[in-house]
Design a protein around this motif. Structure first.
Motif, mmCIF file in Angstrom:
data_model
loop_
_atom_site.group_PDB
_atom_site.id
_atom_site.type_symbol
_atom_site.label_atom_id
_atom_site.label_comp_id
_atom_site.label_asym_id
_atom_site.label_seq_id
_atom_site.Cartn_x
_atom_site.Cartn_y
_atom_site.Cartn_z
ATOM 1 N N PRO A 1 -41.485 -52.773 30.901
ATOM 2 C CA PRO A 1 -41.793 -52.732 29.667
ATOM 3 C C PRO A 1 -41.400 -51.337 29.195
ATOM 4 N N ARG A 2 -41.021 -51.424 27.910
ATOM 5 C CA ARG A 2 -40.576 -49.896 27.445
ATOM 6 C C ARG A 2 -41.688 -49.374 26.371
ATOM 7 N N LEU B 1 -37.175 -50.589 17.931
ATOM 8 C CA LEU B 1 -37.072 -51.212 16.799
ATOM 9 C C LEU B 1 -36.225 -52.513 16.905
ATOM 10 N N THR B 2 -35.177 -52.559 17.482
ATOM 11 C CA THR B 2 -34.435 -53.430 17.715
ATOM 12 C C THR B 2 -34.787 -54.267 19.014
ATOM 13 N N LEU B 3 -35.225 -53.758 20.022
ATOM 14 C CA LEU B 3 -35.938 -54.354 21.282
ATOM 15 C C LEU B 3 -37.106 -55.455 20.874
ATOM 16 N N ARG B 4 -37.620 -55.098 19.833
ATOM 17 C CA ARG B 4 -38.680 -56.058 19.328
ATOM 18 C C ARG B 4 -38.275 -57.325 18.928
ATOM 19 N N GLU B 5 -36.980 -57.436 18.399
ATOM 20 C CA GLU B 5 -36.220 -58.543 17.691
ATOM 21 C C GLU B 5 -35.978 -59.675 18.582
ATOM 22 N N ARG C 1 -36.339 -58.987 22.637
ATOM 23 C CA ARG C 1 -36.721 -58.571 24.071
ATOM 24 C C ARG C 1 -38.244 -58.557 24.194
ATOM 25 N N VAL C 2 -39.133 -59.469 23.330
ATOM 26 C CA VAL C 2 -40.515 -59.743 23.545
ATOM 27 C C VAL C 2 -40.513 -61.102 24.523
ATOM 28 N N ASP D 1 -46.892 -57.221 22.378
ATOM 29 C CA ASP D 1 -46.470 -56.065 21.942
ATOM 30 C C ASP D 1 -45.454 -55.497 22.972
ATOM 31 N N ALA D 2 -45.256 -56.009 24.154
ATOM 32 C CA ALA D 2 -44.446 -55.630 25.139
ATOM 33 C C ALA D 2 -42.809 -55.951 24.964
ATOM 34 N N VAL D 3 -41.898 -54.953 24.998
ATOM 35 C CA VAL D 3 -40.548 -55.377 25.144
ATOM 36 C C VAL D 3 -39.853 -54.630 26.319
ATOM 37 N N PHE D 4 -38.939 -55.275 26.792
ATOM 38 C CA PHE D 4 -38.649 -55.059 28.449
ATOM 39 C C PHE D 4 -36.942 -54.724 28.226
ATOM 40 N N PHE D 5 -36.678 -53.701 29.148
ATOM 41 C CA PHE D 5 -35.247 -53.648 29.367
ATOM 42 C C PHE D 5 -35.297 -52.771 30.774
#
Length: 405
Positions: free
Chosen positions: A331-332, A351-355, A357-358, A366-370
């Motif tokens: 999670p980032r 901002l873009t990961l929320r589009e 990678r949730v 609220d967690a986005v992943f990379f």
């Protein structure tokens, strides 16, 4: 109808079964048994994949064993300072050698109802770019002692303090010098770690770095900042939930030790995933970001068949014979929005990961992943991987986002 002889034979059989079960329980308790079974299973995975062809499939990417090559290797001697890029790296008991054995700490406030901290209670907490983004400007140079490999020097500098450097020296084995260092208990997420102070000169240097950070929160201004290293007798371990049995250490089946990382020893990212993220960032009329934002240890340059974010489905990989378990997506946090050269903060990539990678919207909205966290299989200590090494996927499976943690 059973005869007396049949009855006696049945008793003997039942007694034999009980003895076998008790012996198995004593010699192989459940945890040890699971560890041994895990190692046998991993050995079978490695053996079966080694026997298959390495010719790429045109119909199913999962059949392609060779996925790419290592294009970048990085260690972070001090947690949250700038990366050190290396051509090759050796694994030790805690992950990559020289990776996150040091960190910065600040004192915890003493609660008003206490006169002192209790024994075993942390007195300090770790400091990262989340609080001080300008930490990213500090370069770290590792200087090996060519005549005595037990001693290592680390030199620090930053453009924020022109002409100023500071050097600390530490040992790989406990010495009388370790016994004379100031020792603290520091909070690191949910763990309490034993750390040793690296001296007043280093502390003064990093206090100046904090003073030059125009984004430092008020509560961290004018308080001591100490550079510390993880004590050689401290033991943190990987998270039980995400540690494969085959990664545990015999004979006691302990989870492998880790350094001052957040929770896992190795982070793996792919260029294909970064390219897809940057494509979306550009579509949002924002500037592309480099891989350094995600602070990986291993970067993989994919073959033509590699898909963006396919590493989500990797379960076991081999990098020139070094076996890693891919255990959990990473999670980032806002630290990924900090430029790793100048310390400036922007709104990307979160901002873009929320589009897109949730990955667990119900449990972790609220967690986005990379990138993917990894743990080396048992027995990898002492092995080396290098840039250019082949990356092979030995086992595929469903992704893990940590919903059960």
């Amino acid at each position: 109808m059973m005869t007396e002889g049949d009855d006696q034979s049945l008793r003997i059989l039942m007694l034999t079964v009980v003895v076998i079960l008790l012996t198995t329980w004593i010699l192989f308790p459940p945890r040890r048994l699971r560890t041994l079974i895990g190692r046998l299973y991993l050995h079978n995975v490695i053996s079966s994949r080694a026997a298959t062809t390495t010719t790429p499939s045109t119909t199913n990417n999962n059949d392609d064993k060779l996925r790419g090559t290592v294009s970048g290797l990085f260690v972070y001697p001090v947690k949250s300072l700038r990366a050190v890029e290396v051509a090759s790296v050796q694994l030790d008991s805690k992950g990559f050698q020289d990776d996150r054995r040091y960190m910065l700490i600040t004192p915890l406030p003493l609660p008003i109802w206490k006169t002192s901290f209790a024994d075993g209670e942390p007195t300090h907490r770790f400091l990262t770019q989340r609080q001080s983004p300008r930490m990213a400007t500090v370069t770290t140079k590792i200087v090996k002692n060519t005549t005595d490999d037990r001693h290592t020097s680390i030199e620090f500098s930053t453009h924020l303090l022109p002409g100023e450097t500071v050097t600390v020296v530490s040992t790989k084995t406990p010495t009388i010098d370790s016994d004379t260092r100031e020792v603290y208990l520091a909070k690191l997420w949910d763990d309490v770690v034993r750390v040793e102070d690296m001296g007043n000169e280093a502390s003064a240097f990093f206090r100046k770095v904090m003073d030059a950070d125009d984004m430092l929160p008020d509560e961290l201004k004018d308080i001591p900042v100490r550079l510390v290293r993880q004590s050689l007798v401290d033991r943190r371990a990987t998270i039980e939930t995400f540690t494969p049995p085959s990664a545990r250490l015999l004979p006691n089946c302990e989870n492998p030790p880790i350094s001052l990382v957040d929770g896992f020893p190795i982070l793996i990212a792919t260029e294909a995933s970064l390219a897809e993220l940057n494509r979306r960032i550009k579509a949002n009329n924002h500037q592309e970001i480099p891989m350094s934002r995600f602070r990986p240890n291993i970067v993989v340059k994919g073959s033509a068949a590699m898909e963006p974010f396919e590493e989500d489905r990797w379960k076991v990989i081999s990098i020139d014979g070094v076996i890693f378990h891919i255990v959990k997506g990473c999670p980032r946090c806002k630290q990924s929005c900090t430029d790793q050269i100048n310390g400036n903060v922007s709104e990307e990539p979160l901002l873009t990961l929320r589009e897109f990678r949730v990955m667990s919207p119900r449990k972790q909205p609220d967690a986005v992943f990379f990138a993917q966290n990894a743990i080396a299989a048992a027995g990898m200590e002492g092995k080396t991987i290098s840039v250019g090494a082949h990356v092979q996927v030995l086992q595929w499976g469903g992704p893990e986002w940590g919903d059960e943690q």
